[in-house]
Design a protein around this motif. Structure first.
Motif, PDB file in Angstrom:
ATOM      1  N   MET A 205       0.860  -1.176   0.000  1.00  0.00           N
ATOM      2  CA  MET A 205       0.000   0.000   0.000  1.00  0.00           C
ATOM      3  C   MET A 205       0.903   1.234   0.000  1.00  0.00           C
ATOM      4  SD  MET A 205      -3.234   0.899   2.464  1.00  0.00           S
ATOM      5  CE  MET A 205      -3.739  -0.786   2.359  1.00  0.00           C
ATOM      6  N   PRO A 206       0.630   2.202  -0.851  1.00  0.00           N
ATOM      7  CA  PRO A 206       1.465   3.407  -0.923  1.00  0.00           C
ATOM      8  C   PRO A 206       1.402   4.239   0.359  1.00  0.00           C
ATOM      9  CG  PRO A 206      -0.089   3.323  -2.760  1.00  0.00           C
ATOM     10  CD  PRO A 206      -0.424   2.208  -1.836  1.00  0.00           C
ATOM     11  N   ARG A 207       2.498   4.946   0.611  1.00  0.00           N
ATOM     12  CA  ARG A 207       2.562   5.859   1.758  1.00  0.00           C
ATOM     13  C   ARG A 207       2.581   7.288   1.238  1.00  0.00           C
ATOM     14  NH1 ARG A 207       7.530   3.315   4.900  1.00  0.00           N
ATOM     15  NH2 ARG A 207       8.294   3.539   2.793  1.00  0.00           N
ATOM     16  N   TYR A 208       1.891   8.158   1.930  1.00  0.00           N
ATOM     17  CA  TYR A 208       1.797   9.553   1.543  1.00  0.00           C
ATOM     18  C   TYR A 208       2.232  10.423   2.713  1.00  0.00           C
ATOM     19  CZ  TYR A 208      -0.922   7.524  -2.215  1.00  0.00           C
ATOM     20  OH  TYR A 208      -1.313   6.768  -3.281  1.00  0.00           O
ATOM     21  N   ASP A 209       2.985  11.469   2.415  1.00  0.00           N
ATOM     22  CA  ASP A 209       3.462  12.409   3.424  1.00  0.00           C
ATOM     23  C   ASP A 209       2.534  13.614   3.488  1.00  0.00           C
ATOM     24  OD1 ASP A 209       5.770  10.875   3.992  1.00  0.00           O
ATOM     25  OD2 ASP A 209       6.784  11.746   2.252  1.00  0.00           O
ATOM     26  N   PHE A 210       2.259  14.061   4.691  1.00  0.00           N
ATOM     27  CA  PHE A 210       1.407  15.219   4.934  1.00  0.00           C
ATOM     28  C   PHE A 210       2.098  16.148   5.916  1.00  0.00           C
ATOM     29  CE2 PHE A 210      -1.463  11.896   3.642  1.00  0.00           C
ATOM     30  CZ  PHE A 210      -2.432  12.533   2.900  1.00  0.00           C
ATOM     31  N   ARG A 211       1.716  17.441   5.883  1.00  0.00           N
ATOM     32  CA  ARG A 211       2.180  18.408   6.874  1.00  0.00           C
ATOM     33  C   ARG A 211       0.979  19.166   7.402  1.00  0.00           C
ATOM     34  NH1 ARG A 211       6.956  21.292   5.223  1.00  0.00           N
ATOM     35  NH2 ARG A 211       5.683  21.973   3.520  1.00  0.00           N
TER      36      ARG A 211
ATOM     37  N   THR B 277       4.954  16.912  10.514  1.00  0.00           N
ATOM     38  CA  THR B 277       4.985  16.158   9.267  1.00  0.00           C
ATOM     39  C   THR B 277       4.726  14.713   9.622  1.00  0.00           C
ATOM     40  OG1 THR B 277       6.608  17.689   8.350  1.00  0.00           O
ATOM     41  CG2 THR B 277       6.397  15.579   7.259  1.00  0.00           C
ATOM     42  N   PHE B 278       3.829  14.059   8.881  1.00  0.00           N
ATOM     43  CA  PHE B 278       3.484  12.675   9.186  1.00  0.00           C
ATOM     44  C   PHE B 278       3.208  11.912   7.906  1.00  0.00           C
ATOM     45  CE2 PHE B 278      -0.268  15.269   9.241  1.00  0.00           C
ATOM     46  CZ  PHE B 278      -1.270  14.517   8.668  1.00  0.00           C
ATOM     47  N   GLU B 279       3.152  10.600   8.033  1.00  0.00           N
ATOM     48  CA  GLU B 279       3.016   9.706   6.900  1.00  0.00           C
ATOM     49  C   GLU B 279       1.806   8.798   7.115  1.00  0.00           C
ATOM     50  OE1 GLU B 279       5.894   6.232   6.313  1.00  0.00           O
ATOM     51  OE2 GLU B 279       6.810   7.882   5.213  1.00  0.00           O
TER      52      GLU B 279
ATOM     53  N   PRO C  90      -8.749  14.004   2.643  1.00  0.00           N
ATOM     54  CA  PRO C  90      -8.220  14.776   3.769  1.00  0.00           C
ATOM     55  C   PRO C  90      -7.605  13.858   4.823  1.00  0.00           C
ATOM     56  CG  PRO C  90     -10.513  15.364   3.314  1.00  0.00           C
ATOM     57  CD  PRO C  90     -10.177  14.186   2.463  1.00  0.00           C
ATOM     58  N   ALA C  91      -6.636  14.381   5.556  1.00  0.00           N
ATOM     59  CA  ALA C  91      -5.979  13.617   6.617  1.00  0.00           C
ATOM     60  C   ALA C  91      -5.799  14.514   7.831  1.00  0.00           C
ATOM     61  CB  ALA C  91      -4.624  13.115   6.138  1.00  0.00           C
ATOM     62  N   ALA C  92      -6.130  14.004   9.005  1.00  0.00           N
ATOM     63  CA  ALA C  92      -5.930  14.747  10.252  1.00  0.00           C
ATOM     64  C   ALA C  92      -4.527  14.448  10.767  1.00  0.00           C
ATOM     65  CB  ALA C  92      -6.960  14.340  11.295  1.00  0.00           C
ATOM     66  N   CYS C  93      -3.867  15.455  11.320  1.00  0.00           N
ATOM     67  CA  CYS C  93      -2.529  15.251  11.870  1.00  0.00           C
ATOM     68  C   CYS C  93      -2.629  14.466  13.182  1.00  0.00           C
ATOM     69  CB  CYS C  93      -1.806  16.582  12.052  1.00  0.00           C
ATOM     70  SG  CYS C  93      -2.068  17.447  13.610  1.00  0.00           S
ATOM     71  N   PRO C  94      -1.518  13.921  13.676  1.00  0.00           N
ATOM     72  CA  PRO C  94      -1.545  13.148  14.921  1.00  0.00           C
ATOM     73  C   PRO C  94      -2.058  13.934  16.127  1.00  0.00           C
ATOM     74  CG  PRO C  94       0.514  12.756  13.756  1.00  0.00           C
ATOM     75  CD  PRO C  94      -0.204  13.859  13.021  1.00  0.00           C
ATOM     76  N   GLN C  95      -1.960  15.278  16.094  1.00  0.00           N
ATOM     77  CA  GLN C  95      -2.487  16.094  17.196  1.00  0.00           C
ATOM     78  C   GLN C  95      -3.968  16.434  17.004  1.00  0.00           C
ATOM     79  OE1 GLN C  95       0.619  16.762  15.789  1.00  0.00           O
ATOM     80  NE2 GLN C  95       1.706  15.915  17.544  1.00  0.00           N
TER      81      GLN C  95
ATOM     82  N   VAL D 141      -1.853  19.405   4.460  1.00  0.00           N
ATOM     83  CA  VAL D 141      -1.587  19.424   3.033  1.00  0.00           C
ATOM     84  C   VAL D 141      -0.724  18.209   2.690  1.00  0.00           C
ATOM     85  CG1 VAL D 141       0.440  20.945   3.286  1.00  0.00           C
ATOM     86  CG2 VAL D 141      -0.765  20.843   1.126  1.00  0.00           C
ATOM     87  N   LYS D 142      -1.024  17.582   1.541  1.00  0.00           N
ATOM     88  CA  LYS D 142      -0.230  16.445   1.086  1.00  0.00           C
ATOM     89  C   LYS D 142       1.039  16.968   0.449  1.00  0.00           C
ATOM     90  CE  LYS D 142      -0.968  13.693  -2.533  1.00  0.00           C
ATOM     91  NZ  LYS D 142      -1.548  12.734  -3.447  1.00  0.00           N
ATOM     92  N   LEU D 143       2.181  16.373   0.807  1.00  0.00           N
ATOM     93  CA  LEU D 143       3.479  16.784   0.283  1.00  0.00           C
ATOM     94  C   LEU D 143       3.851  15.952  -0.933  1.00  0.00           C
ATOM     95  CD1 LEU D 143       5.398  16.978   3.683  1.00  0.00           C
ATOM     96  CD2 LEU D 143       4.325  18.847   2.426  1.00  0.00           C
ATOM     97  N   LEU D 144       4.671  16.521  -1.794  1.00  0.00           N
ATOM     98  CA  LEU D 144       5.209  15.760  -2.911  1.00  0.00           C
ATOM     99  C   LEU D 144       6.282  14.828  -2.375  1.00  0.00           C
ATOM    100  CD1 LEU D 144       5.597  18.510  -5.627  1.00  0.00           C
ATOM    101  CD2 LEU D 144       3.871  16.734  -5.514  1.00  0.00           C
ATOM    102  N   SER D 145       6.276  13.607  -2.838  1.00  0.00           N
ATOM    103  CA  SER D 145       7.250  12.629  -2.391  1.00  0.00           C
ATOM    104  C   SER D 145       8.258  12.370  -3.488  1.00  0.00           C
ATOM    105  CB  SER D 145       6.557  11.311  -2.030  1.00  0.00           C
ATOM    106  OG  SER D 145       5.642  11.512  -1.003  1.00  0.00           O
TER     107      SER D 145
END
Length: 75
Positions: free
Chosen positions: A1-7, A14-16, A27-32, A38-42
């Protein structure tokens, strides 16, 4: 399964996340728990054997001399 980086824009974390490609832009919620992310370019690194291989046990060199432009002028 692909992994995506977010900030997270709220706290800067920054989390994955691993998720199916069909959900890559969801959309993705941060760990906090913040929702403003926002999704980062990998970048992807691909490694393997060099093209050309060997001929009769002698390594073959790629054309050009390397360096910054491939022309051999830079060393």
């Amino acid at each position: 399964m692909p992994r995506y980086d977010f900030r997270c824009r709220s706290c800067g974390a920054t989390f994955e996340l691993s998720r199916p490609m069909a959900q890559a832009n969801d959309p993705a919620a941060c760990p906090q728990g913040h929702q403003d992310t926002v999704k980062l370019l990998s970048t992807v690194a691909v490694t393997g054997a060099a093209a050309g291989g060997t001929a009769g046990g002698t390594p073959q060199q790629a054309p050009g001399g390397g360096g910054c432009c491939g022309g051999g002028c830079c060393g």
